[in-house]
Design a protein around this motif. Structure first.
Motif, PDB file in Angstrom:
ATOM      1  N   ALA A 155      99.622 153.085  98.363  1.00 38.03           N
ATOM      2  CA  ALA A 155      99.867 152.921  96.930  1.00 38.03           C
ATOM      3  C   ALA A 155      99.738 154.246  96.193  1.00 38.03           C
ATOM      4  N   ALA A 156      98.737 155.044  96.571  1.00 34.20           N
ATOM      5  CA  ALA A 156      98.490 156.309  95.879  1.00 34.20           C
ATOM      6  C   ALA A 156      99.434 157.417  96.350  1.00 34.20           C
ATOM      7  N   PHE A 157      99.795 157.383  97.637  1.00 37.79           N
ATOM      8  CA  PHE A 157     100.655 158.413  98.223  1.00 37.79           C
ATOM      9  C   PHE A 157     101.777 157.728  98.992  1.00 37.79           C
ATOM     10  N   PRO A 158     102.745 157.142  98.296  1.00 38.49           N
ATOM     11  CA  PRO A 158     103.780 156.340  98.953  1.00 38.49           C
ATOM     12  C   PRO A 158     104.589 157.110  99.984  1.00 38.49           C
ATOM     13  N   GLU A 159     104.620 158.433  99.868  1.00 41.28           N
ATOM     14  CA  GLU A 159     105.385 159.215 100.835  1.00 41.28           C
ATOM     15  C   GLU A 159     104.792 159.137 102.242  1.00 41.28           C
ATOM     16  N   THR A 160     103.508 158.771 102.344  1.00 44.23           N
ATOM     17  CA  THR A 160     102.879 158.697 103.670  1.00 44.23           C
ATOM     18  C   THR A 160     103.388 157.506 104.474  1.00 44.23           C
ATOM     19  N   ALA A 161     103.844 156.449 103.810  1.00 41.28           N
ATOM     20  CA  ALA A 161     104.223 155.220 104.512  1.00 41.28           C
ATOM     21  C   ALA A 161     105.392 155.444 105.464  1.00 41.28           C
ATOM     22  N   GLY A 162     106.348 156.242 105.048  1.00 43.16           N
ATOM     23  CA  GLY A 162     107.499 156.499 105.896  1.00 43.16           C
ATOM     24  C   GLY A 162     107.266 157.600 106.909  1.00 43.16           C
ATOM     25  N   HIS A 163     106.097 158.216 106.872  1.00 40.95           N
ATOM     26  CA  HIS A 163     105.828 159.402 107.680  1.00 40.95           C
ATOM     27  C   HIS A 163     105.044 159.085 108.949  1.00 40.95           C
ATOM     28  N   ILE A 164     104.276 157.978 108.936  1.00 44.09           N
ATOM     29  CA  ILE A 164     103.340 157.732 110.020  1.00 44.09           C
ATOM     30  C   ILE A 164     103.717 156.477 110.804  1.00 44.09           C
ATOM     31  N   ARG A 165     103.038 156.288 111.929  1.00 50.13           N
ATOM     32  CA  ARG A 165     103.056 155.040 112.673  1.00 50.13           C
ATOM     33  C   ARG A 165     101.711 154.368 112.444  1.00 50.13           C
TER      34      ARG A 165
END
Length: 231
Positions: A24-34
């Motif tokens: 929620a705070a850093f939405p860019e992380t969701a598409g970056h990790i497994r």
């Protein structure tokens, strides 16, 4: 975010509050990790007869993760249905103490003996306690088939979480994009669910328990060699 996309993994072995806050705070992380999650149960619960503890304690956080489009195809789930097949039997617990019962090995053995008593008393599981969280770690490491002997088998589906009522915290799965009324295997439930998400989740269905313990005991050997408990 400094790593190459898809090379960073996050393992969630408790309530999903912090992971949900991260996305929620850093939405860019969701598409970056497994993401690998220990949680949920389709035929069994452990905090209620419907729900598993990690999901039940913050079902809204779990729901937000399982319905986040950026995580589609990036989530592995190790539910109770899988972890209850990986038991720390008496033979496994004995092997932990060989070749030498160091303080580190004794600590691991004593922890398993504590949980063995709990599972025998509360759940009637007398063969040995299941090992939950390390299954999610192994799933992330070996989902690519790099150790085929582990025999991980997966089913791709969508996951929804019951958010109110008697079945609060229950995990429900059905084919990707299917509506709740079409839940496969007759797993339709009564309760409030988030609508069709289309988010793809790989649910662990099977692992070779003997081979899993081979990997785990090898990790114990390495850890035992560097543990400050043994100094």
């Amino acid at each position: 975010m400094a790593t190459a996309p898809g090379t960073c993994g996050l393992v969630v072995t408790g309530t999903m509050t912090n992971a949900a806050l991260l996305f929620a705070a850093f939405p860019e992380t969701a598409g970056h990790i497994r993401l690998s999650i220990m949680g949920g149960g389709f035929e069994v619960g452990n905090i209620t007869r419907f729900a598993e503890f990690n999901i039940y304690c913050d079902p809204e956080a779990a729901s937000s993760i399982f319905t986040l489009p950026a995580l589609s195809g990036k989530i592995l789930l190790a539910p109770l249905d899988l972890t209850h097949t990986v038991l720390a039997t008496a033979a496994v617990r004995s092997t932990l103490l060989t070749p030498t019962p160091t303080l580190f090995r004794t600590m691991l053995h004593d922890l398993l003996m504590f949980f063995a008593g709990t599972y025998a008393r509360v759940f009637g599981m007398t063969t040995g306690p299941p090992l939950h969280d390390p299954v999610a770690v192994a799933a992330l490491l070996y989902e690519d088939g790099s150790d085929p002997a582990l025999g991980f088998e997966w089913e791709e589906c969508s996951i929804e979480i019951i958010l109110q009522g008697e079945q609060l915290g229950k995990t429900v799965m059905w084919p990707v994009g299917a509506a709740p009324d079409n839940a496969h295997d007759g797993k339709k439930v009564i309760g409030e669910v988030v609508g069709e998400s289309g988010v793809r989740v790989k649910v662990g269905k099977k692992v070779n328990a003997d081979e899993f313990w081979r990997v785990m005991l090898a990790a114990v050997d390495v850890s035992d060699g560097v543990s400050p408990l043994n100094v």
